[in-house]
Design an enzyme around this catalytic site. Structure first.
Site, short mmCIF file in Angstrom:
data_model
loop_
_atom_site.label_atom_id
_atom_site.label_comp_id
_atom_site.label_asym_id
_atom_site.label_seq_id
_atom_site.Cartn_x
_atom_site.Cartn_y
_atom_site.Cartn_z
N CYS A 84 35.04 12.51 32.47
CA CYS A 84 35.60 11.32 31.84
C CYS A 84 34.97 11.10 30.47
O CYS A 84 35.27 11.86 29.56
CB CYS A 84 35.47 10.12 32.77
SG CYS A 84 36.79 8.93 32.48
N HIS A 91 37.90 12.01 37.62
CA HIS A 91 36.61 11.96 38.32
C HIS A 91 36.65 12.83 39.58
O HIS A 91 36.99 12.33 40.65
CB HIS A 91 36.28 10.52 38.74
CG HIS A 91 35.94 9.63 37.60
ND1 HIS A 91 34.65 9.39 37.20
CD2 HIS A 91 36.74 8.94 36.75
CE1 HIS A 91 34.66 8.57 36.16
NE2 HIS A 91 35.91 8.28 35.87
N GLU A 111 34.28 13.79 41.32
CA GLU A 111 33.25 13.38 42.29
C GLU A 111 33.77 12.43 43.37
O GLU A 111 33.18 12.34 44.44
CB GLU A 111 32.03 12.77 41.56
CG GLU A 111 32.22 11.38 40.96
CD GLU A 111 32.84 11.39 39.55
OE1 GLU A 111 33.52 12.38 39.21
OE2 GLU A 111 32.66 10.40 38.83
N1 GLN Z 1 34.96 4.63 28.46
C1 GLN Z 1 35.91 5.71 28.59
C2 GLN Z 1 37.32 5.18 28.75
O1 GLN Z 1 37.53 4.06 29.14
C3 GLN Z 1 35.53 6.63 29.74
C4 GLN Z 1 35.50 5.97 31.06
C5 GLN Z 1 34.79 6.77 32.13
O2 GLN Z 1 33.95 7.62 31.83
N2 GLN Z 1 35.03 6.47 33.38
O3 GLN Z 1 38.26 5.90 28.49
#
Ligand code: GLN
Length: 539
Positions: free
Chosen positions: A384, A510, A512
């Protein structure tokens, strides 16, 4: 429809952090091993509608379900143990209960009556518990009540347990988890806190059926008898839960203590003869007999807080077991990484994971870490924000657009390689408004990702507002960064991979959240394998 759904409640006393989530998950595992279908739910007594807006210092990681619920991290344990997806219905907070009740009141559904905690709030809690049973999918619904009995916030939940226990009779069991402390000076385990905790339950009208005692030392028979006698439970229903080497030992410890049998007896369910835990035992055997050890650097800004990256840590346990490799995860504070010290900070690591996150704190350190692994050909997984950092680093240092950034951090950057999508620009409410939950991703054949997943269509869970800016796609491809995963519905970049590198992958989703004991996530399995190979090459 399954008529005889059994409802199991798990409450906690004496202290928080005793591991109700792990006990609930372990019970689920044992019941599954006996052939039952089980779901686990968490009721959280706080007023936030969901934990999505909480920072990780409050409650650790925010876990995300397939259907996009932002939930308590215990749901991660439920899924990792039971390998069964959870949903919006599996995590309910006081805030959500009140919101539902107030909305009903505004719609006039209470027909002019005074809306009260009992029965309206408790009825709503009951409805949220029974929703799961009414799906017809489960033999057992395990409901974990967050917090500790006696808390002001817990009262309506315990009152609901009292009512349901009364209504359901033998289709219900209450497990109370307590602490049996060891007093060094006296050289003794003490049962008094457990007695008091059960008394608190009794004051609220609930007699626990089974008491699970967390302890650092084995409970001798005398202690068990004492707890049974003072807490009105049978001797067989006093269960020892001793400190374990890993949380993954707990189902096997609970098997020895026959927690599942206690529950089946209490709910008048015939005990199936077979208990199949082969898969689990295999997992433990591989976990505990590693053939090699590696160290992965986890670059993030919540290093002092292990729970902030809970699912990532657990995914390394799964990926490690699959590779018969012991994975040491070294947390590295992104705020402390600079151009000058990056070589020293990241020395000796076999792979680097750059963590998800929000906001600008520590981001330059993350970007520096990506440069280091790109140039030194160290295995890299960016998740992410970690993937977004990889895109920013590539734009700055390979495409030579030095002021590149994400508009989350620098809204005026001339090179917004990570940017808000149109439909996010008008969002005002912060809660529940990100790109959340499961989305399709189409993989390019001959990519690293395709090799790992072994298929070209995958689904992964998301939690972010910002996206890779498609204006940069061609330049990325032309300069050595492949776009290997695309969301076909919205044409969004989900995966990037560096071509001239042994193992470099950034994912907008994600992984995970989807790794379980039964199905370790392919990206973590592949990452641990690549790090193991890198480790061998360094010798
Ligand atoms: N802050 C980033 C976004 O909102 C990444 C979010 C994250 O890593 N879950 O796109």
């Amino acid at each position: 429809m399954n008529k005889h759904v059994k409802y199991i409640f798990v409450t906690g006393g004496v202290s928080s952090s005793l591991g109700k989530g792990i006990i609930s998950s372990s019970l689920a595992k044992l019941l599954q091993g006996r052939g039952f279908s089980v779901t686990i739910q968490k009721l959280d007594p706080y007023i936030n509608i969901d934990p999505g807006t909480l920072n990780p210092y409050e409650h650790g990681e925010c876990y995300v379900t397939e259907d996009g619920a932002e939930t308590d991290l215990d749901l991660g344990h439920y899924e990792r143990f039971s390998n069964t997806p959870t949903s919006q219905a599996n995590n309910v907070t006081t805030g959500r209960i009140y919101q539902n009740v107030i909305e009903k009141e505004r719609r006039g559904e209470y027909l002019g009556t005074t809306v009260q905690v009992v029965p309206h709030i408790t009825d709503e809690i009951k409805r949220c518990i029974k929703i799961l049973g009414e799906t017809g999918k489960y033999d057992f619904v395990i409901t974990e009540i967050g917090g500790t009995v006696g808390d002001i916030e817990s009262f309506p939940f315990i009152e609901t347990v009292r009512q349901m226990k009364w209504e359901l009779e033998n289709d219900c069991a209450v497990i109370h988890l307590t602490l049996v402390p060891y007093l060094k000076a006296a050289g003794e385990l003490k049962t008094k806190p457990t007695q008091h905790s059960v008394k608190t339950m009794l004051e609220q009208g609930v007699q626990p059926d089974i008491i699970v005692c967390r302890t650092e030392h084995p409970l001798n028979d005398g202690i068990k008898r004492k707890i049974a006698q003072f807490c009105n439970v049978s001797h067989n229903n006093v269960i020892e839960s001793i400190d374990a080497e890993t949380i993954y030992d707990v189902p096997l410890l609970m098997k020895d203590e026959q927690l599942d049998i206690a529950v089946l007896r209490k709910t008048q369910t015939p005990v199936p003869e077979q208990l199949d835990l082969k898969n689990w035992e295999n997992f433990i055997r591989r976990l505990k007999n590693p053939k090699q050890e590696i160290t992965i650097g986890l670059v993030g800004k919540y290093v002092e807080l292990k729970d902030a990256y809970k699912s990532i840590h657990e995914s390394f346990v799964h990926g490690g077991s699959a590779n018969e490799t012991k994975v040491h995860v070294k947390s590295i504070h992104s705020e402390r990484i600079t151009k000058e010290n990056v070589n020293e900070k990241l020395a000796g690591l076999d792979g680097i994971l750059v963590a998800p996150g929000f906001g600008g704190r520590g981001i330059e350190g993350k970007i520096e870490a990506v440069r280091y692994v790109r140039e030194n050909k160290i295995p890299f997984l960016g998740i992410c924000l970690g993937m977004q950092c990889a895109a920013i680093e590539f734009t700055r240092n390979v495409l030579k657009l030095e002021e590149a950034h994400s508009t989350e951090i620098d809204p005026n950057t001339p090179y917004p390689v990570i940017d808000l999508m149109e439909d996010q620009k008008s969002v005002k409410d912060m809660g529940g408004s990100m790109r959340l939950g499961s989305y399709d991703c189409e993989l390019k054949k001959d990519s690293l990702a395709y090799g790992l997943y072994g298929t070209n269509m995958i689904k992964e869970r998301h939690r972010h507002r910002y996206e890779f800016n498609n204006e940069y796609r061609i330049r990325f491809e032309e300069n050595g960064m492949s776009i290997t995963g695309i969301n076909p519905q919205k044409d969004l970049v989900e995966i990037i991979e560096l071509k001239d590198h042994p193992w470099f992958i950034g994912v907008q989703f994600h992984p995970e959240y989807k790794s379980t004991v039964k199905q370790p996530h392919p990206l973590f399995v592949g990452f641990v394998k690549a790090a193991g190979e890198y480790h061998q090459r360094q010798k």
